[in-house]
Design a protein around this motif. Structure first.
Motif, mmCIF file in Angstrom:
data_model
loop_
_atom_site.group_PDB
_atom_site.id
_atom_site.type_symbol
_atom_site.label_atom_id
_atom_site.label_comp_id
_atom_site.label_asym_id
_atom_site.label_seq_id
_atom_site.Cartn_x
_atom_site.Cartn_y
_atom_site.Cartn_z
ATOM 1 N N GLU A 1 0.362 -1.231 -0.147
ATOM 2 C CA GLU A 1 -0.544 0.266 0.149
ATOM 3 C C GLU A 1 1.021 0.738 -0.053
ATOM 4 O O GLU A 1 0.274 1.846 -0.870
ATOM 5 C CB GLU A 1 -0.928 -0.108 1.688
ATOM 6 N N LEU A 2 2.003 1.402 0.511
ATOM 7 C CA LEU A 2 2.842 2.827 0.973
ATOM 8 C C LEU A 2 3.515 2.507 -0.281
ATOM 9 O O LEU A 2 3.536 3.577 -0.427
ATOM 10 C CB LEU A 2 3.575 1.959 1.942
ATOM 11 N N GLY A 3 4.009 1.349 -0.709
ATOM 12 C CA GLY A 3 4.969 1.632 -2.218
ATOM 13 C C GLY A 3 4.029 2.064 -3.373
ATOM 14 O O GLY A 3 5.146 2.555 -4.504
ATOM 15 N N LEU A 4 2.502 1.969 -3.500
ATOM 16 C CA LEU A 4 1.946 2.361 -4.464
ATOM 17 C C LEU A 4 1.430 3.603 -4.436
ATOM 18 O O LEU A 4 1.381 4.707 -5.278
ATOM 19 C CB LEU A 4 0.202 1.807 -4.174
ATOM 20 N N LEU A 5 1.317 4.200 -3.401
ATOM 21 C CA LEU A 5 0.777 5.680 -2.774
ATOM 22 C C LEU A 5 2.117 6.298 -3.208
ATOM 23 O O LEU A 5 2.864 7.369 -3.757
ATOM 24 C CB LEU A 5 0.973 5.936 -0.946
ATOM 25 N N TYR A 6 3.822 5.499 -2.774
ATOM 26 C CA TYR A 6 5.101 6.364 -3.110
ATOM 27 C C TYR A 6 5.326 6.229 -4.500
ATOM 28 O O TYR A 6 6.604 6.858 -5.716
ATOM 29 C CB TYR A 6 6.098 5.660 -2.555
ATOM 30 N N SER B 1 1.892 12.540 -4.532
ATOM 31 C CA SER B 1 2.115 11.538 -3.132
ATOM 32 C C SER B 1 2.241 11.552 -2.006
ATOM 33 O O SER B 1 1.498 11.262 -1.402
ATOM 34 C CB SER B 1 3.405 10.945 -4.317
ATOM 35 N N GLY B 2 2.366 13.163 -1.480
ATOM 36 C CA GLY B 2 2.857 13.853 -0.585
ATOM 37 C C GLY B 2 1.601 13.826 0.395
ATOM 38 O O GLY B 2 1.339 13.687 1.824
ATOM 39 N N ALA B 3 0.778 14.399 -0.290
ATOM 40 C CA ALA B 3 -0.682 14.566 -0.018
ATOM 41 C C ALA B 3 -1.685 12.738 0.118
ATOM 42 O O ALA B 3 -2.516 13.042 1.508
ATOM 43 C CB ALA B 3 -1.605 15.523 -1.385
ATOM 44 N N PHE B 4 -1.567 12.157 -0.426
ATOM 45 C CA PHE B 4 -2.359 11.058 -0.477
ATOM 46 C C PHE B 4 -0.872 10.181 1.158
ATOM 47 O O PHE B 4 -2.312 9.328 2.397
ATOM 48 C CB PHE B 4 -1.167 9.649 -1.419
ATOM 49 N N ILE B 5 0.059 10.563 1.589
ATOM 50 C CA ILE B 5 1.160 9.616 2.162
ATOM 51 C C ILE B 5 0.278 10.291 3.345
ATOM 52 O O ILE B 5 0.393 10.086 4.967
ATOM 53 C CB ILE B 5 2.399 10.256 2.462
ATOM 54 N N ALA B 6 -0.162 11.676 3.584
ATOM 55 C CA ALA B 6 -0.584 12.122 4.787
ATOM 56 C C ALA B 6 -2.033 11.990 5.072
ATOM 57 O O ALA B 6 -2.016 11.743 6.242
ATOM 58 C CB ALA B 6 -0.687 14.386 4.573
ATOM 59 N N GLN B 7 -2.488 11.516 4.068
ATOM 60 C CA GLN B 7 -3.944 11.341 4.641
ATOM 61 C C GLN B 7 -3.983 9.671 5.255
ATOM 62 O O GLN B 7 -4.455 9.572 6.512
ATOM 63 C CB GLN B 7 -4.386 11.369 3.350
ATOM 64 N N GLN B 8 -2.466 9.403 4.593
ATOM 65 C CA GLN B 8 -2.924 7.386 4.663
ATOM 66 C C GLN B 8 -2.334 7.711 7.024
ATOM 67 O O GLN B 8 -2.882 7.220 7.476
ATOM 68 C CB GLN B 8 -1.908 7.003 4.032
ATOM 69 N N ALA B 9 -1.634 8.499 7.092
ATOM 70 C CA ALA B 9 -1.104 8.793 8.103
ATOM 71 C C ALA B 9 -1.634 9.163 8.975
ATOM 72 O O ALA B 9 -1.503 9.040 10.298
ATOM 73 C CB ALA B 9 1.081 9.349 7.944
ATOM 74 N N GLY B 10 -3.087 10.036 8.456
ATOM 75 C CA GLY B 10 -2.998 10.275 9.587
ATOM 76 C C GLY B 10 -2.710 12.686 10.118
ATOM 77 O O GLY B 10 -3.373 12.790 10.882
ATOM 78 N N PHE B 11 -1.618 12.671 9.533
ATOM 79 C CA PHE B 11 -0.828 14.418 9.700
ATOM 80 C C PHE B 11 0.132 14.304 8.700
ATOM 81 O O PHE B 11 0.360 13.613 7.969
ATOM 82 C CB PHE B 11 -0.608 14.400 11.099
ATOM 83 N N ALA B 12 0.540 15.742 8.572
ATOM 84 C CA ALA B 12 1.470 16.343 7.789
ATOM 85 C C ALA B 12 2.239 17.090 8.207
ATOM 86 O O ALA B 12 1.952 16.960 9.462
ATOM 87 C CB ALA B 12 0.856 17.599 6.668
ATOM 88 N N ASP B 13 3.837 16.694 8.400
ATOM 89 C CA ASP B 13 4.677 16.828 9.267
ATOM 90 C C ASP B 13 6.014 17.551 7.970
ATOM 91 O O ASP B 13 5.839 17.456 6.891
ATOM 92 C CB ASP B 13 4.971 16.023 9.932
ATOM 93 N N ILE B 14 6.402 19.223 8.858
ATOM 94 C CA ILE B 14 7.496 19.641 8.186
ATOM 95 C C ILE B 14 8.917 19.270 7.539
ATOM 96 O O ILE B 14 9.257 19.326 6.685
ATOM 97 C CB ILE B 14 7.492 20.990 8.826
ATOM 98 N N SER C 1 9.171 1.102 -6.571
ATOM 99 C CA SER C 1 8.369 1.797 -5.557
ATOM 100 C C SER C 1 7.483 0.371 -4.545
ATOM 101 O O SER C 1 8.290 0.610 -3.062
ATOM 102 C CB SER C 1 8.028 2.750 -5.677
ATOM 103 N N ILE C 2 7.408 -0.185 -5.379
ATOM 104 C CA ILE C 2 6.781 -1.656 -3.776
ATOM 105 C C ILE C 2 7.583 -2.451 -3.811
ATOM 106 O O ILE C 2 7.288 -2.296 -1.902
ATOM 107 C CB ILE C 2 5.599 -2.713 -4.897
ATOM 108 N N ILE C 3 8.497 -2.830 -4.580
ATOM 109 C CA ILE C 3 9.414 -3.905 -4.133
ATOM 110 C C ILE C 3 11.016 -3.295 -2.750
ATOM 111 O O ILE C 3 11.139 -3.383 -1.643
ATOM 112 C CB ILE C 3 10.268 -4.028 -5.146
ATOM 113 N N TYR C 4 10.576 -1.652 -3.306
ATOM 114 C CA TYR C 4 11.283 -0.885 -1.957
ATOM 115 C C TYR C 4 11.164 -0.730 -1.312
ATOM 116 O O TYR C 4 11.170 -1.216 0.125
ATOM 117 C CB TYR C 4 12.023 0.236 -2.869
ATOM 118 N N ARG C 5 9.483 -0.343 -0.993
ATOM 119 C CA ARG C 5 8.775 -0.810 0.606
ATOM 120 C C ARG C 5 8.568 -2.337 1.357
ATOM 121 O O ARG C 5 9.346 -1.919 2.551
ATOM 122 C CB ARG C 5 7.238 -0.280 0.244
ATOM 123 N N ILE C 6 8.142 -3.494 0.396
ATOM 124 C CA ILE C 6 8.564 -4.495 0.756
ATOM 125 C C ILE C 6 9.731 -4.605 1.444
ATOM 126 O O ILE C 6 9.700 -5.468 2.647
ATOM 127 C CB ILE C 6 8.448 -5.604 -0.855
#
Length: 309
Positions: free
Chosen positions: A13-18, A190-203, A240-245
């Protein structure tokens, strides 16, 4: 060491988002041959815009589009610094990345992070994986089709040979700006999706993104190759998927902690860079040995023939 299916599923899931970020890096580094470090800043820009808009009751999808627009604007600025300001490409990216740190803080309202935990998001439903796959495939196909258009072909030609494409009357400044803008738009999305998946945005969420993107592209190309645009973009997604795995598996090793993420990333990138070179070197040595054997056999055959005569 054992890794659960849930960990693998989370890594996919993370690999697809990234993967969207990897596609953006592919455009600048592989197509344009442009070392764009804006990525580390524009990734955070996308997450910050999405988080702020969602917290103000905007639609998550609208927030994603706005995030992509913010990333494209950052890319345009980098492209203008390089093409019109005549600043070195690497330095242009660094300058924009530094500027974006302050801009992102402004977007976040001066706070280092913004929580959107529990708010409406495409990742709060049951069919999260299906939604992510559809979105990633949609953008991959759109990018493939774009690269077949006149401006897409000009973009590819600009990366291959600027002087040649200028001789045909193409404006390489425009194609460079378009490419860098599109790249950072995908990174911000990708950053927007990651922020939504994580539940927050960080600097600090964008730190090291360029390395992760490069690792994804290199790993994918080592497996699938990059003969055509279709395979190259697919390679970025698969990489990206393989990297995350690989990261998920590495974190299961007893002596690795989550704080070792950057070290693991660096090791993966080193292996991804060194492996293709070693493989090419081994192929060249094998080919040289084969030619030497053929030459020796040919020389021996000629000697035998002369001796018989």
């Amino acid at each position: 060491m054992s890794i659960s299916w849930s960990s693998i599923e989370g890594a996919i899931e993370l690999g697809l988002l990234y993967a969207l970020m990897a596609l953006g890096v592919y455009i600048t580094f592989r197509i344009l041959d442009f070392p764009d470090l804006t990525v580390d800043g524009s990734f955070t820009t996308g997450g910050a815009i999405a988080a702020v808009m969602i917290s103000n009751d905007f639609s998550p999808w609208l927030a994603c589009l706005a995030a992509m627009g913010g990333g494209m604007l950052a890319g345009i600025c980098t492209g203008l610094l390089h093409t019109k300001g005549k600043i070195n490409g690497l330095l242009s990216g660094i300058l924009m990345m530094i500027a974006l740190y302050s801009i992102n803080l402004r977007i976040l309202g001066g706070a280092p992070n913004k929580s959107i935990m529990g708010m409406d998001s495409p990742f709060s439903g049951e069919h999260v994986m299906v939604i992510i796959i559809i979105v990633v495939l949609l953008f991959k196909i759109m990018l493939d089709l774009f690269m077949k258009t006149d401006i897409g072909l000009a973009l590819r030609a600009t990366g291959d040979n600027k002087r040649m494409i200028r001789s045909f009357g193409a404006n390489t400044d425009v194609t460079t700006i378009v490419g860098v803008s599109l790249s950072n738009g995908l990174v911000a999305l990708s950053g927007a999706f990651i922020a939504q998946q994580a539940g927050f945005a960080d600097i600090t969420m964008g730190i090291g993104m360029i390395v992760i993107g490069l690792a994804s592209v290199i790993i994918g190309e080592a497996i699938l190759g990059a003969r055509k645009v279709f395979w190259a973009t697919l390679a970025a997604v698969v990489g990206s998927i393989i990297y995350r795995i690989v990261v998920a598996v590495a974190l299961e090793v007893p002596w690795f902690d989550t704080s070792d993420m950057k070290l693991i990333t660096a090791v993966i990138v080193i292996i991804a860079l060194v492996f293709p070179s070693l493989r090419r070197s081994m192929k060249q040595k094998k080919l040289a040995r084969r030619r030497m054997q053929e030459l020796m056999q040919s020389t021996g055959h000629q000697t035998t023939t002369k001796g018989g005569m």
